[in-house]
Write a protein that holds these residues in place. Structure first.
Motif, PDB file in Angstrom:
ATOM      1  N   THR A 126      22.251  29.414 -17.109  1.00 28.86           N
ATOM      2  CA  THR A 126      21.228  28.855 -16.430  1.00 28.86           C
ATOM      3  C   THR A 126      21.626  28.193 -15.210  1.00 28.86           C
ATOM      4  O   THR A 126      21.167  28.338 -14.079  1.00 28.86           O
ATOM      5  CB  THR A 126      20.538  27.763 -17.216  1.00 28.86           C
ATOM      6  OG1 THR A 126      19.792  28.721 -18.239  1.00 28.86           O
ATOM      7  CG2 THR A 126      19.182  27.154 -16.505  1.00 28.86           C
ATOM      8  N   CYS A 127      22.840  27.126 -15.440  1.00 23.20           N
ATOM      9  CA  CYS A 127      23.199  26.562 -14.217  1.00 23.20           C
ATOM     10  C   CYS A 127      23.894  27.387 -13.266  1.00 23.20           C
ATOM     11  O   CYS A 127      23.688  27.061 -11.988  1.00 23.20           O
ATOM     12  CB  CYS A 127      24.326  25.339 -14.974  1.00 23.20           C
ATOM     13  SG  CYS A 127      23.532  24.309 -15.691  1.00 23.20           S
ATOM     14  N   GLY A 128      24.522  28.279 -13.534  1.00 24.32           N
ATOM     15  CA  GLY A 128      25.400  29.330 -12.679  1.00 24.32           C
ATOM     16  C   GLY A 128      24.153  29.886 -11.663  1.00 24.32           C
ATOM     17  O   GLY A 128      24.473  30.004 -10.487  1.00 24.32           O
ATOM     18  N   THR A 129      23.123  30.313 -12.326  1.00 22.74           N
ATOM     19  CA  THR A 129      22.269  31.039 -11.598  1.00 22.74           C
ATOM     20  C   THR A 129      21.557  30.131 -10.706  1.00 22.74           C
ATOM     21  O   THR A 129      21.277  30.441  -9.407  1.00 22.74           O
ATOM     22  CB  THR A 129      20.968  31.742 -12.377  1.00 22.74           C
ATOM     23  OG1 THR A 129      21.812  32.443 -13.509  1.00 22.74           O
ATOM     24  CG2 THR A 129      20.084  32.497 -11.625  1.00 22.74           C
ATOM     25  N   LEU A 130      21.173  28.929 -11.114  1.00 23.04           N
ATOM     26  CA  LEU A 130      20.197  27.993 -10.441  1.00 23.04           C
ATOM     27  C   LEU A 130      21.045  27.524  -8.912  1.00 23.04           C
ATOM     28  O   LEU A 130      20.670  27.336  -8.114  1.00 23.04           O
ATOM     29  CB  LEU A 130      19.790  26.916 -11.217  1.00 23.04           C
ATOM     30  CG  LEU A 130      18.502  27.298 -12.031  1.00 23.04           C
ATOM     31  CD1 LEU A 130      18.261  26.064 -13.016  1.00 23.04           C
ATOM     32  CD2 LEU A 130      17.295  27.630 -11.395  1.00 23.04           C
ATOM     33  N   SER A 131      22.456  27.469  -9.405  1.00 20.63           N
ATOM     34  CA  SER A 131      23.487  26.992  -8.242  1.00 20.63           C
ATOM     35  C   SER A 131      23.550  27.960  -7.233  1.00 20.63           C
ATOM     36  O   SER A 131      23.360  27.474  -6.180  1.00 20.63           O
ATOM     37  CB  SER A 131      24.716  26.694  -8.709  1.00 20.63           C
ATOM     38  OG  SER A 131      24.705  25.408  -9.713  1.00 20.63           O
ATOM     39  N   ALA A 132      23.367  29.150  -7.695  1.00 25.75           N
ATOM     40  CA  ALA A 132      23.294  30.242  -6.662  1.00 25.75           C
ATOM     41  C   ALA A 132      22.103  30.198  -5.749  1.00 25.75           C
ATOM     42  O   ALA A 132      21.917  30.411  -4.665  1.00 25.75           O
ATOM     43  CB  ALA A 132      23.677  31.559  -7.228  1.00 25.75           C
ATOM     44  N   VAL A 133      20.931  30.152  -6.281  1.00 24.57           N
ATOM     45  CA  VAL A 133      19.762  30.063  -5.820  1.00 24.57           C
ATOM     46  C   VAL A 133      19.610  28.847  -4.986  1.00 24.57           C
ATOM     47  O   VAL A 133      18.999  29.060  -3.837  1.00 24.57           O
ATOM     48  CB  VAL A 133      18.499  30.052  -6.922  1.00 24.57           C
ATOM     49  CG1 VAL A 133      17.236  29.816  -6.425  1.00 24.57           C
ATOM     50  CG2 VAL A 133      18.662  31.372  -7.800  1.00 24.57           C
ATOM     51  N   LEU A 134      20.183  27.642  -5.178  1.00 29.39           N
ATOM     52  CA  LEU A 134      20.035  26.509  -4.556  1.00 29.39           C
ATOM     53  C   LEU A 134      20.908  26.560  -3.181  1.00 29.39           C
ATOM     54  O   LEU A 134      20.429  26.325  -2.112  1.00 29.39           O
ATOM     55  CB  LEU A 134      20.651  25.197  -5.230  1.00 29.39           C
ATOM     56  CG  LEU A 134      19.560  24.616  -6.322  1.00 29.39           C
ATOM     57  CD1 LEU A 134      20.219  23.722  -7.189  1.00 29.39           C
ATOM     58  CD2 LEU A 134      18.393  23.985  -5.335  1.00 29.39           C
ATOM     59  N   CYS A 135      21.880  27.384  -3.219  1.00 31.05           N
ATOM     60  CA  CYS A 135      22.678  27.693  -2.126  1.00 31.05           C
ATOM     61  C   CYS A 135      21.821  28.593  -1.175  1.00 31.05           C
ATOM     62  O   CYS A 135      21.798  28.439  -0.041  1.00 31.05           O
ATOM     63  CB  CYS A 135      24.127  28.486  -2.371  1.00 31.05           C
ATOM     64  SG  CYS A 135      25.363  27.352  -3.185  1.00 31.05           S
ATOM     65  N   LEU A 136      21.223  29.500  -1.791  1.00 28.03           N
ATOM     66  CA  LEU A 136      20.413  30.314  -0.704  1.00 28.03           C
ATOM     67  C   LEU A 136      19.340  29.594  -0.110  1.00 28.03           C
ATOM     68  O   LEU A 136      18.668  30.111   0.836  1.00 28.03           O
ATOM     69  CB  LEU A 136      19.953  31.471  -1.561  1.00 28.03           C
ATOM     70  CG  LEU A 136      21.095  32.622  -2.096  1.00 28.03           C
ATOM     71  CD1 LEU A 136      20.413  33.574  -2.900  1.00 28.03           C
ATOM     72  CD2 LEU A 136      21.684  33.201  -0.790  1.00 28.03           C
ATOM     73  N   ALA A 137      18.598  28.945  -1.175  1.00 28.90           N
ATOM     74  CA  ALA A 137      17.392  27.849  -0.499  1.00 28.90           C
ATOM     75  C   ALA A 137      17.973  26.720   0.371  1.00 28.90           C
ATOM     76  O   ALA A 137      17.076  26.418   1.084  1.00 28.90           O
ATOM     77  CB  ALA A 137      17.081  26.942  -1.830  1.00 28.90           C
ATOM     78  N   TRP A 138      19.170  26.608   0.573  1.00 31.37           N
ATOM     79  CA  TRP A 138      19.748  25.691   1.496  1.00 31.37           C
ATOM     80  C   TRP A 138      19.479  26.343   2.861  1.00 31.37           C
ATOM     81  O   TRP A 138      19.297  25.527   3.818  1.00 31.37           O
ATOM     82  CB  TRP A 138      21.124  25.770   1.270  1.00 31.37           C
ATOM     83  CG  TRP A 138      21.970  24.658   2.091  1.00 31.37           C
ATOM     84  CD1 TRP A 138      21.478  23.650   3.060  1.00 31.37           C
ATOM     85  CD2 TRP A 138      23.476  24.638   2.324  1.00 31.37           C
ATOM     86  NE1 TRP A 138      22.346  23.025   3.505  1.00 31.37           N
ATOM     87  CE2 TRP A 138      23.855  23.528   3.195  1.00 31.37           C
ATOM     88  CE3 TRP A 138      24.438  25.005   1.537  1.00 31.37           C
ATOM     89  CZ2 TRP A 138      25.065  23.012   3.484  1.00 31.37           C
ATOM     90  CZ3 TRP A 138      25.811  24.791   1.901  1.00 31.37           C
ATOM     91  CH2 TRP A 138      26.174  23.693   2.902  1.00 31.37           C
ATOM     92  N   ILE A 139      19.106  27.661   3.177  1.00 28.34           N
ATOM     93  CA  ILE A 139      18.947  28.172   4.245  1.00 28.34           C
ATOM     94  C   ILE A 139      17.579  27.631   4.899  1.00 28.34           C
ATOM     95  O   ILE A 139      17.482  27.376   6.082  1.00 28.34           O
ATOM     96  CB  ILE A 139      18.717  29.603   4.079  1.00 28.34           C
ATOM     97  CG1 ILE A 139      20.348  30.452   3.768  1.00 28.34           C
ATOM     98  CG2 ILE A 139      18.378  30.391   5.462  1.00 28.34           C
ATOM     99  CD1 ILE A 139      20.192  31.647   3.442  1.00 28.34           C
ATOM    100  N   GLY A 140      16.807  27.302   3.931  1.00 29.88           N
ATOM    101  CA  GLY A 140      15.431  26.634   4.460  1.00 29.88           C
ATOM    102  C   GLY A 140      15.522  25.432   4.665  1.00 29.88           C
ATOM    103  O   GLY A 140      14.329  24.736   4.766  1.00 29.88           O
ATOM    104  N   VAL A 141      16.474  24.461   4.274  1.00 28.16           N
ATOM    105  CA  VAL A 141      16.395  23.167   4.283  1.00 28.16           C
ATOM    106  C   VAL A 141      16.640  22.724   6.035  1.00 28.16           C
ATOM    107  O   VAL A 141      17.585  23.016   6.533  1.00 28.16           O
ATOM    108  CB  VAL A 141      17.405  22.588   3.493  1.00 28.16           C
ATOM    109  CG1 VAL A 141      17.787  21.116   3.843  1.00 28.16           C
ATOM    110  CG2 VAL A 141      17.384  22.910   1.965  1.00 28.16           C
ATOM    111  N   HIS A 142      15.612  22.070   6.411  1.00 26.35           N
ATOM    112  CA  HIS A 142      15.725  21.414   7.918  1.00 26.35           C
ATOM    113  C   HIS A 142      15.239  20.160   8.096  1.00 26.35           C
ATOM    114  O   HIS A 142      15.288  19.472   9.325  1.00 26.35           O
ATOM    115  CB  HIS A 142      14.777  22.516   8.779  1.00 26.35           C
ATOM    116  CG  HIS A 142      14.851  23.805   8.599  1.00 26.35           C
ATOM    117  ND1 HIS A 142      16.069  24.753   8.989  1.00 26.35           N
ATOM    118  CD2 HIS A 142      14.148  25.005   8.138  1.00 26.35           C
ATOM    119  CE1 HIS A 142      16.172  25.830   8.825  1.00 26.35           C
ATOM    120  NE2 HIS A 142      14.805  25.988   8.270  1.00 26.35           N
TER     121      HIS A 142
END
Length: 446
Positions: A325-341
């Motif tokens: 769970t933590c590994g998957t969500l950490s990966a998703v958060l790094c990809l979601a970082w793209i939309g952080v402005h």
């Protein structure tokens, strides 16, 4: 089914040599009889808890300073070495973290042979010397030698033996003691980051580093008597015997490779946000230097909570559920970082990433006795797996740094790299889980 799990986790204690301390960082509480360590077993008490405090101070420095490299990355890029790329600068931090882990592969057997005091004083001296020499450094090669190589080797001599010492002091409460010790890392990262932020403008880089050096030196002076006074479990030259560092049979074990490569890809991306968060905040979001550094503090602070929650989940659901769970969500958060402005969204990202990624440190060694249930080779195989994982820590951030600005897309390449490689690691974790379930029969929660 539960009794078989207890027998598997007891093999961690029997394999206290190569990287034994890492294996002892188990969030699942052992029950029943646990084999005695090679030397005196204290099993709690004031003496043992003083060792926990001493080792906490060691972790405060060893991993705390390593996790605080983000402010240095930002300062080197923007102020001190503006002619160098992000990738070039990140090699300083990754070399230190690589040597910290790889040196532990050797310091574990040296601990068994009774050389803990030598490593304690030698490692503390080397790491403090490297930090004070950093205050006199101005060129890239000087900083790489002091902050990267010298401090990496010094901290590596302290990492595994400190945990092994605490592991020998407990049986029933070992997991609790190890959990307390590991919280020293994020707290140390918070203190060193705040120190950097508060001092860099008023007293300059050289004296800021010296202040950090005095903090490190003072904490070691406090830790030494706590670790050594009246203790009898620091290894035994007469009875300690070195274990082999390489088990060739592991190369034919698919579960070993699934575990190893899952960790490899996760750690290729794990340190990237911690290294580049301050730089990204200043250059892309126009945040102040102070606020950008406090985003690291937020990430480190929430990681303490994340580790405790993940350990609690491991007690109820087994290690694989929170790890995946933590590994998957950490990966998703790094990809979601793209939309952080915006700064607000960025601080939220930093906190969430710190919380979920923090569990990726203590959980992996906990499942390794299931991956390798033979105690005779557990230490060797764990050392091999961690050596490969350390290589990921070495190359992950420099590769991410080389992708910054590629094709005129700013930090997009770095964000995609960290997210996608961690996603590959999460997929391998799922494969490992399925493989272990088939190997063990119908039990799903491991």
């Amino acid at each position: 089914m539960r009794s078989s799990d207890e027998e598997v986790h007891q093999t961690v204690v029997e394999s206290i040599s190569v990287n034994a301390a890492a294996a002892l960082d188990v969030p699942i509480e052992e029950k029943g009889s646990v084999p005695s360590a090679p030397s005196a077993t204290i099993d709690g008490g004031v003496r043992a808890w003083l060792q926990v405090l001493g080792c906490w101070l060691v972790f405060f420095n060893v991993w705390g300073f390593t996790f605080s490299f983000g402010p240095f990355q930002s300062y080197y890029e923007i102020n001190l070495m503006t002619n160098l790329s992000s990738s070039d600068v990140s090699w300083i931090g990754t070399v230190a973290s690589y040597l910290l882990i790889v040196t532990g592969v050797l310091s574990g057997p040296w601990f068994d042979l009774g050389y803990y005091k030598v490593m304690l004083f030698g490692g503390a001296t080397m790491s403090c010397f490297g930090l004070f020499m950093l205050s006199l450094s101005h060129q890239y090669y000087q900083i790489l030698l002091t902050q990267g190589i010298c401090m990496g080797l010094g901290c590596g001599l302290l990492y595994i033996p400190g945990l092994a010492l605490v592991g020998r002091s407990f049986t029933r409460r070992r997991a609790m003691a190890m959990g307390i010790v590991t919280t020293g890392a994020p707290i140390g990262g918070i203190i060193y980051t705040i120190t950097f932020d508060q001092a860099i403008e008023s007293i300059g880089f050289a004296w800021t580093v010296r202040v950090m050096g005095f903090i490190m030196l003072g904490s070691y002076i406090i830790a030494f008597p706590l670790l050594l006074w009246g203790t009898a479990n620091t290894g035994d030259i007469a009875s300690g015997t070195p274990r082999k560092l390489l088990d060739k049979a592991a190369f034919k074990d698919m579960a070993f490779w699934m575990y190893t490569w899952a960790n490899f890809f996760l750690f290729c991306g794990y340190l990237v946000p911690f290294f580049y968060i301050p730089t990204y905040a200043q250059l892309e979001l126009n945040m102040s230097r102070s606020l950008s550094l406090y985003s690291i503090v937020i990430a480190q602070g929430v990681s303490v909570i994340g580790r405790l929650i993940a350990s609690g989940a491991a007690l109820r659901f087994g290690v694989m559920v929170p790890w995946l769970t933590c590994g998957t969500l950490s990966a998703v958060l790094c990809l979601a970082w793209i939309g952080v402005h915006t700064p607000t969204a960025f601080l939220a990202f930093a906190g969430l990433y710190g919380g979920f990624s923090g569990a990726l440190i203590p959980l992996p060694p906990s499942i390794f006795p299931v991956v390798c249930p033979d105690p005779k080779v557990l230490g060797a195989r764990l050392g091999m797996a961690q050596a490969i994982g350390a290589t990921a820590s070495l190359i992950g951030s420099p590769i991410a740094g080389a992708l910054v600005g590629l094709g005129g897309h700013g930090y997009l390449g770095m964000q995609l790299w960290s997210g996608l490689v961690m996603l590959v690691g999460a997929c391998l974790l799922l494969g490992l889980w399925i493989m272990l379930v088939k190997r063990r029969g119908c039990k799903t929660f491991i």
